[in-house]
Design a protein around this motif. Structure first.
Motif, PDB file in Angstrom:
ATOM      1  N   UNK A  69      50.892  86.164  56.992  1.00  0.00           N
ATOM      2  CA  UNK A  69      50.320  85.906  56.470  1.00  0.00           C
ATOM      3  C   UNK A  69      49.050  85.423  57.516  1.00  0.00           C
ATOM      4  N   UNK A  70      48.593  83.550  57.156  1.00  0.00           N
ATOM      5  CA  UNK A  70      48.069  83.175  58.502  1.00  0.00           C
ATOM      6  C   UNK A  70      49.037  82.887  60.180  1.00  0.00           C
ATOM      7  N   UNK A  71      49.006  83.662  60.411  1.00  0.00           N
ATOM      8  CA  UNK A  71      50.063  83.291  61.330  1.00  0.00           C
ATOM      9  C   UNK A  71      50.369  84.517  62.753  1.00  0.00           C
ATOM     10  N   UNK A  72      50.672  84.134  63.407  1.00  0.00           N
ATOM     11  CA  UNK A  72      50.678  85.093  65.033  1.00  0.00           C
ATOM     12  C   UNK A  72      51.846  85.073  65.834  1.00  0.00           C
ATOM     13  N   UNK A  73      52.821  86.411  65.883  1.00  0.00           N
ATOM     14  CA  UNK A  73      54.029  86.700  66.328  1.00  0.00           C
ATOM     15  C   UNK A  73      53.622  87.904  67.362  1.00  0.00           C
ATOM     16  N   UNK A  74      54.065  88.508  68.323  1.00  0.00           N
ATOM     17  CA  UNK A  74      54.618  89.351  68.816  1.00  0.00           C
ATOM     18  C   UNK A  74      55.328  90.404  68.347  1.00  0.00           C
ATOM     19  N   UNK A  75      56.610  90.950  68.193  1.00  0.00           N
ATOM     20  CA  UNK A  75      57.192  92.613  67.349  1.00  0.00           C
ATOM     21  C   UNK A  75      57.769  91.716  66.756  1.00  0.00           C
ATOM     22  N   UNK A  76      57.190  92.245  65.274  1.00  0.00           N
ATOM     23  CA  UNK A  76      57.669  92.425  63.775  1.00  0.00           C
ATOM     24  C   UNK A  76      58.196  92.928  63.184  1.00  0.00           C
ATOM     25  N   UNK A 133      41.719  88.468  51.673  1.00  0.00           N
ATOM     26  CA  UNK A 133      40.931  89.908  52.062  1.00  0.00           C
ATOM     27  C   UNK A 133      40.161  89.816  53.175  1.00  0.00           C
ATOM     28  N   UNK A 134      39.524  88.798  53.398  1.00  0.00           N
ATOM     29  CA  UNK A 134      38.231  89.188  54.503  1.00  0.00           C
ATOM     30  C   UNK A 134      37.991  87.859  55.332  1.00  0.00           C
ATOM     31  N   UNK A 135      39.338  87.372  55.513  1.00  0.00           N
ATOM     32  CA  UNK A 135      39.828  86.344  56.770  1.00  0.00           C
ATOM     33  C   UNK A 135      39.277  86.838  57.806  1.00  0.00           C
ATOM     34  N   UNK A 136      38.926  86.244  58.954  1.00  0.00           N
ATOM     35  CA  UNK A 136      38.188  87.362  59.739  1.00  0.00           C
ATOM     36  C   UNK A 136      38.690  86.758  61.593  1.00  0.00           C
ATOM     37  N   UNK A 137      39.717  85.342  61.005  1.00  0.00           N
ATOM     38  CA  UNK A 137      41.063  85.766  62.396  1.00  0.00           C
ATOM     39  C   UNK A 137      41.980  84.743  62.221  1.00  0.00           C
ATOM     40  N   UNK A 138      42.550  83.961  63.287  1.00  0.00           N
ATOM     41  CA  UNK A 138      44.049  83.695  62.054  1.00  0.00           C
ATOM     42  C   UNK A 138      43.444  81.775  62.681  1.00  0.00           C
ATOM     43  N   UNK A 139      44.165  80.579  62.257  1.00  0.00           N
ATOM     44  CA  UNK A 139      44.543  79.691  63.049  1.00  0.00           C
ATOM     45  C   UNK A 139      43.866  78.428  62.133  1.00  0.00           C
ATOM     46  N   UNK A 140      43.836  77.007  61.776  1.00  0.00           N
ATOM     47  CA  UNK A 140      43.658  75.790  60.773  1.00  0.00           C
ATOM     48  C   UNK A 140      44.193  75.611  59.933  1.00  0.00           C
ATOM     49  N   UNK A 141      44.361  75.096  58.569  1.00  0.00           N
ATOM     50  CA  UNK A 141      45.492  75.359  57.753  1.00  0.00           C
ATOM     51  C   UNK A 141      46.172  76.277  57.283  1.00  0.00           C
ATOM     52  N   UNK A 142      47.329  76.230  57.487  1.00  0.00           N
ATOM     53  CA  UNK A 142      48.206  76.494  57.092  1.00  0.00           C
ATOM     54  C   UNK A 142      48.968  77.782  58.376  1.00  0.00           C
ATOM     55  N   UNK A 143      48.535  77.497  59.570  1.00  0.00           N
ATOM     56  CA  UNK A 143      48.482  78.657  60.222  1.00  0.00           C
ATOM     57  C   UNK A 143      49.716  78.167  60.745  1.00  0.00           C
ATOM     58  N   UNK A 144      50.586  79.495  60.831  1.00  0.00           N
ATOM     59  CA  UNK A 144      52.236  79.266  61.155  1.00  0.00           C
ATOM     60  C   UNK A 144      52.293  79.975  62.600  1.00  0.00           C
TER      61      UNK A 144
END
Length: 426
Positions: free
Chosen positions: A101-108, A28-39
């Motif tokens: 979760x730990x991911x990046x996408x455009x339209x969802x 819940x305190x994540x400040x960004x994305x990336x690293x292990x488990x990133x999709x």
């Protein structure tokens, strides 16, 4: 394009639950994305930008609203269909979901690209960066025979966020939008309703418990935060529309009010036209504002409307407004943006309650600011505009302070033992 089941080609059918889960579960305190488990999945280009993003990480940044839109990212849906718009024969029987979760996408989207779904759809953001986040369907012919929901627990969304749909045709149930925390430059409300022909049979409910709303959306500004549909057009919510902004919980201190010229509305988006809210006089528009000593100044500059739209198609018969801000300050409160005075009387009832210990830094207008409730027209019908000071929610020893005016009401009452001071006209 990523869909919930690879077999869901246009014209096909899926029976049972369908879903996508991207990335390792974020804290819940994540400040960004990336690293292990990133999709992340690249949609075009050579993928170098996406690879760099995954390796180095990207911090949430509300002033950069082009993160998800600029990395050649895929679009993701929890259901099926086809993003080319020719999947109208696709049917799904069962629920669909998208968990980011730990991911990046455009339209969802929690439902599908297009077609028809008998079941509920859900879209959860637990820490992802996206351009859009919606609970329902994308396509212009999209139909969901069920409820659609979006829940924003953390992450960043830049363009729009809603429990409803982008351009879906029909939602038979309710639309629900929940924001707990995160960075939300996006316009936020019940439904984007692009083409203006969207129909929701049930209610539209938006709940905000925290999050940084301070920045402008990537496009479609000025920023809109509302309980109903947030675009102009002939879209319809046949049920009730509600906006609850409750800053008394554990995430209340994370809330940041939009820094641009933004007005909250429990109905359709501020100054939007054409939108229908409600079927008839039995329907309501409901505004609930809660703050406390820990969030005392979060809403001190806010201008808040029951119905902030400029639509002539508001069918709801009552606007309910509850302002509970013991030891906190709220800016200005208006029941309506558009006049509710007709030749036959008030177009709808207004019921306003101000909780003990609340300070209003501006004024309370219990209809539109331009209305004259002393006119013969305003008193021609049975509808009334009432204000009650004190509702039993706070400490009666804490006074209610109104710095400006309290105007445009039929009657006002003060609960026993509640000290109320109005510095302006009354």
């Amino acid at each position: 394009m990523e869909v919930g089941d690879g077999s869901t080609a246009p014209g096909g059918n899926t029976t049972g639950e369908n879903g996508v889960d991207d990335g390792s579960r974020s804290s819940s305190n994540r400040t960004g994305i990336g690293g292990s488990g990133f999709v992340v999945i690249g949609d075009q280009g050579d993928g170098s930008l996406a690879s760099t993003e995954a390796a180095n990480g990207v911090n949430y940044n509300g002033s950069n609203t082009n993160i998800a839109n600029s990395y050649y990212l895929n679009d993701i849906v929890g259901g099926g269909g086809n993003d080319a718009g020719n999947g109208s024969n696709y049917w799904q029987v069962g629920d669909s979901y998208l968990i980011q979760n730990n991911s990046a996408a455009r339209w969802t989207y929690g439902a599908g690209w297009s077609g028809n779904q008998i079941g509920n759809s859900y879209n959860f953001n637990n820490g992802a960066v996206t351009d859009t986040l919606e609970g329902g369907m994308y396509g212009s012919g999209g139909t969901v025979y069920g409820n659609t929901s979006a829940q924003f627990n953390n992450g960043q969304t830049d363009w729009f966020l809603s429990g409803g749909a982008w351009n879906g045709r029909y939602i038979s149930g309710n639309m629900t939008t929940v924001v707990n925390n995160g960075v939300i430059p996006a316009n936020t409300g019940g439904n984007y309703a692009l083409a203006g022909n969207n129909v929701t049979v049930g209610n539209s409910s938006v709940y905000i418990y925290g999050g940084d709303f301070s920045n402008a959306p990537r496009q479609d500004g000025p920023k809109t935060v509302c309980g109903g549909n947030f675009n102009s057009g002939n879209s319809v919510v046949y049920g009730n529309s509600s906006l609850t902004l409750d800053l008394t919980g554990p995430n209340g201190n994370t809330f940041q009010f939009p820094s641009q010229n933004t007005y909250l509305s429990a109905g359709p988006g501020y100054n939007k036209t054409g939108v229908q809210s409600g079927t008839d006089a039995t329907n309501t528009i409901n505004l609930t504002i809660k703050a406390n000593a820990n969030t005392a100044t979060k809403l001190s500059s806010a201008t808040i409307y029951g119905d902030g739209s400029n639509s002539t198609n508001i069918k709801a018969g009552t606007i309910n407004m509850l302002i509970d801000a013991d030891s906190a300050t709220v800016g200005n409160v208006y029941a309506s943006n558009r006049s509710i005075v007709l030749s036959s009387g008030l177009a709808r009832n207004v019921t306003t309650k101000i909780g003990e210990g609340t300070t209003i830094a501006g004024s309370i207008y219990n209809s539109a600011s331009s209305d004259n409730l002393t006119s013969v027209y305003a008193n021609a019908g049975s509808n009334v505009s009432t204000i009650q000071f004190g509702d039993g929610s706070g400490n009666v020893a804490n006074p209610i302070m109104i710095t400006g005016k309290v105007v445009n009401f039929s009657s006002a009452s003060v609960m026993p033992g509640v000290n109320t001071t109005v510095s302006g006209d009354y």
